[in-house]
Design a protein around this motif. Sequence first.
Motif, mmCIF file in Angstrom:
data_model
loop_
_atom_site.group_PDB
_atom_site.id
_atom_site.type_symbol
_atom_site.label_atom_id
_atom_site.label_comp_id
_atom_site.label_asym_id
_atom_site.label_seq_id
_atom_site.Cartn_x
_atom_site.Cartn_y
_atom_site.Cartn_z
ATOM 1 N N MET A 1 0.849 -1.195 0.000
ATOM 2 C CA MET A 1 0.000 0.000 0.000
ATOM 3 C C MET A 1 0.887 1.247 0.000
ATOM 4 O O MET A 1 1.817 1.354 0.792
ATOM 5 C CB MET A 1 -0.910 -0.003 1.230
ATOM 6 C CG MET A 1 -1.876 1.166 1.292
ATOM 7 S SD MET A 1 -2.975 1.129 2.731
ATOM 8 C CE MET A 1 -4.039 -0.236 2.315
ATOM 9 N N THR A 2 0.619 2.185 -0.918
ATOM 10 C CA THR A 2 1.398 3.411 -0.984
ATOM 11 C C THR A 2 0.999 4.362 0.143
ATOM 12 O O THR A 2 -0.091 4.231 0.724
ATOM 13 C CB THR A 2 1.175 4.128 -2.325
ATOM 14 O OG1 THR A 2 -0.196 4.565 -2.395
ATOM 15 C CG2 THR A 2 1.483 3.197 -3.501
ATOM 16 N N PRO A 3 1.863 5.346 0.483
ATOM 17 C CA PRO A 3 1.476 6.341 1.497
ATOM 18 C C PRO A 3 0.164 7.047 1.163
ATOM 19 O O PRO A 3 -0.634 7.340 2.057
ATOM 20 C CB PRO A 3 2.657 7.310 1.502
ATOM 21 C CG PRO A 3 3.820 6.481 1.064
ATOM 22 C CD PRO A 3 3.266 5.510 0.058
ATOM 23 N N GLU A 4 -0.060 7.313 -0.122
ATOM 24 C CA GLU A 4 -1.300 7.975 -0.524
ATOM 25 C C GLU A 4 -2.512 7.106 -0.196
ATOM 26 O O GLU A 4 -3.478 7.563 0.430
ATOM 27 C CB GLU A 4 -1.278 8.295 -2.020
ATOM 28 C CG GLU A 4 -2.556 8.953 -2.512
ATOM 29 C CD GLU A 4 -2.568 9.207 -4.011
ATOM 30 O OE1 GLU A 4 -3.369 10.042 -4.463
ATOM 31 O OE2 GLU A 4 -1.787 8.558 -4.737
ATOM 32 N N SER A 5 -2.477 5.834 -0.603
ATOM 33 C CA SER A 5 -3.618 4.966 -0.361
ATOM 34 C C SER A 5 -3.796 4.682 1.128
ATOM 35 O O SER A 5 -4.934 4.565 1.622
ATOM 36 C CB SER A 5 -3.481 3.664 -1.147
ATOM 37 O OG SER A 5 -2.283 2.983 -0.824
ATOM 38 N N ALA A 6 -2.686 4.609 1.875
ATOM 39 C CA ALA A 6 -2.792 4.390 3.315
ATOM 40 C C ALA A 6 -3.447 5.585 3.998
ATOM 41 O O ALA A 6 -4.263 5.419 4.915
ATOM 42 C CB ALA A 6 -1.407 4.140 3.905
ATOM 43 N N PHE A 7 -3.104 6.783 3.558
ATOM 44 C CA PHE A 7 -3.696 7.987 4.145
ATOM 45 C C PHE A 7 -5.196 8.053 3.851
ATOM 46 O O PHE A 7 -6.003 8.356 4.738
ATOM 47 C CB PHE A 7 -2.990 9.225 3.603
ATOM 48 C CG PHE A 7 -3.486 10.521 4.187
ATOM 49 C CD1 PHE A 7 -3.246 10.846 5.507
ATOM 50 C CD2 PHE A 7 -4.209 11.419 3.412
ATOM 51 C CE1 PHE A 7 -3.699 12.043 6.059
ATOM 52 C CE2 PHE A 7 -4.671 12.615 3.940
ATOM 53 C CZ PHE A 7 -4.408 12.923 5.278
ATOM 54 N N ILE A 8 -5.565 7.746 2.615
ATOM 55 C CA ILE A 8 -6.982 7.766 2.254
ATOM 56 C C ILE A 8 -7.751 6.715 3.046
ATOM 57 O O ILE A 8 -8.863 6.963 3.520
ATOM 58 C CB ILE A 8 -7.146 7.562 0.737
ATOM 59 C CG1 ILE A 8 -6.576 8.767 -0.018
ATOM 60 C CG2 ILE A 8 -8.620 7.364 0.371
ATOM 61 C CD1 ILE A 8 -6.507 8.589 -1.514
ATOM 62 N N THR A 9 -7.154 5.549 3.220
ATOM 63 C CA THR A 9 -7.802 4.503 4.014
ATOM 64 C C THR A 9 -8.048 4.981 5.437
ATOM 65 O O THR A 9 -9.118 4.741 6.017
ATOM 66 C CB THR A 9 -6.943 3.231 4.017
ATOM 67 O OG1 THR A 9 -6.821 2.744 2.679
ATOM 68 C CG2 THR A 9 -7.564 2.151 4.895
ATOM 69 N N ALA A 10 -7.061 5.685 6.022
ATOM 70 C CA ALA A 10 -7.231 6.214 7.373
ATOM 71 C C ALA A 10 -8.330 7.270 7.421
ATOM 72 O O ALA A 10 -9.108 7.328 8.392
ATOM 73 C CB ALA A 10 -5.913 6.790 7.875
ATOM 74 N N LEU A 11 -8.428 8.089 6.396
ATOM 75 C CA LEU A 11 -9.454 9.123 6.362
ATOM 76 C C LEU A 11 -10.858 8.541 6.238
ATOM 77 O O LEU A 11 -11.840 9.161 6.667
ATOM 78 C CB LEU A 11 -9.211 10.071 5.180
ATOM 79 C CG LEU A 11 -8.071 11.083 5.305
ATOM 80 C CD1 LEU A 11 -7.965 11.885 4.021
ATOM 81 C CD2 LEU A 11 -8.273 12.005 6.495
ATOM 82 N N GLN A 12 -10.973 7.370 5.651
ATOM 83 C CA GLN A 12 -12.296 6.788 5.437
ATOM 84 C C GLN A 12 -13.058 6.586 6.746
ATOM 85 O O GLN A 12 -14.287 6.620 6.771
ATOM 86 C CB GLN A 12 -12.171 5.466 4.675
ATOM 87 C CG GLN A 12 -11.840 5.684 3.204
ATOM 88 C CD GLN A 12 -11.547 4.391 2.464
ATOM 89 O OE1 GLN A 12 -11.119 3.409 3.070
ATOM 90 N NE2 GLN A 12 -11.772 4.384 1.152
ATOM 91 N N ALA A 13 -12.322 6.402 7.846
ATOM 92 C CA ALA A 13 -12.988 6.256 9.141
ATOM 93 C C ALA A 13 -13.670 7.548 9.572
ATOM 94 O O ALA A 13 -14.598 7.533 10.381
ATOM 95 C CB ALA A 13 -11.979 5.811 10.199
ATOM 96 N N LEU A 14 -13.204 8.679 9.052
ATOM 97 C CA LEU A 14 -13.780 9.974 9.402
ATOM 98 C C LEU A 14 -14.869 10.400 8.420
ATOM 99 O O LEU A 14 -15.751 11.185 8.777
ATOM 100 C CB LEU A 14 -12.683 11.045 9.422
ATOM 101 C CG LEU A 14 -11.464 10.785 10.313
ATOM 102 C CD1 LEU A 14 -10.458 11.918 10.154
ATOM 103 C CD2 LEU A 14 -11.880 10.626 11.765
ATOM 104 N N ALA A 15 -14.795 9.909 7.189
ATOM 105 C CA ALA A 15 -15.710 10.352 6.127
ATOM 106 C C ALA A 15 -16.950 9.469 6.123
ATOM 107 O O ALA A 15 -17.189 8.694 5.186
ATOM 108 C CB ALA A 15 -15.005 10.323 4.781
ATOM 109 N N THR A 16 -17.756 9.592 7.175
ATOM 110 C CA THR A 16 -18.916 8.712 7.343
ATOM 111 C C THR A 16 -20.207 9.278 6.756
ATOM 112 O O THR A 16 -21.211 8.569 6.687
ATOM 113 C CB THR A 16 -19.129 8.414 8.833
ATOM 114 O OG1 THR A 16 -19.284 9.663 9.536
ATOM 115 C CG2 THR A 16 -17.932 7.665 9.412
#
Length: 292
Positions: free
Chosen positions: A1-16
């Motif tokens: 997983m690239t840093p970009e995709s890892a960051f987006i994955t982490a943000l998904q928990a907030l983007a409800t």
Amino acid sequence: MTPESAFITALQALATHPAARGLADDCAVLEVGGETLILTHDMMVEGVHWLPAQDPADVAWKLLATNLSDLASKGAEPVGVLLGYTLAGDHARFIEGLGEALAHFGVPLLGGDTVRAPGPQSLGLTALGRATCRPVPSRSGARAGDDIWITGPVGRAMLGFEALSAGNTSADTSAYRRPVPRLAEGRALAPLVTAMMDVSDGLLLDARRMAEASAASFALDPAAIPLPAELPAERAREALAWGDDYELLFTLPSGTAPPCPAHRIGTVLPRGTAPLLLGDTPPEGPLGYEHR
């Protein structure tokens, strides 16, 4: 997983919020009263998205066009844009190019923000649109048996970038400098498609993203993918992963003819062991551009 995709994955928990579509689509889709608004935001950085010596007028055009391309993938009608601008050097050419682009696409500038910061210049733009049909297309609706289509060739931006980098003034570099979002095509396609997105990071990467969002596998026919006539045959695979094409990638039920010029490039299959096939096998090597 690239840093970009890892960051987006982490943000998904907030983007409800439902409008965020789980951060798995090109745009947010927000219901406000009886209206459906489409919102997107893209950034560009000097030395990453444009050459340091490039004409700022072209940079302004591309900043607007790339955001409008996201709206096109939702079949949206642009309503306006907000600009984020880092002050650097002479702004006259940027303002001139932005004015040309706003007039060309019939989009008003509504506001934004300016800052001054050291280092390479960075720019951001938020585009707002109005849905022209419901449901608004997403990446996630492709179904087994659908046909896969693209509105135009991939690889022209790659050739334009190389010519511009080499100082080749006789070559056509417009696909890289001043891309044209497929707004009219997006509006025509929106009522018919099962899934749609724009091709910005490379056809192979974006096709894989659509396949994963749809829980399906995409089988692309390499011989059917349109390429520039001037592209050497040995560079075809490179063009499929280069990006910056801003064509629309979409799926239609089998046998459905698109209402605009387009090329059928594959078939949607039930999800197998790989989300993407190029010919009969998963493609090897880079699929597209990701920030690392």
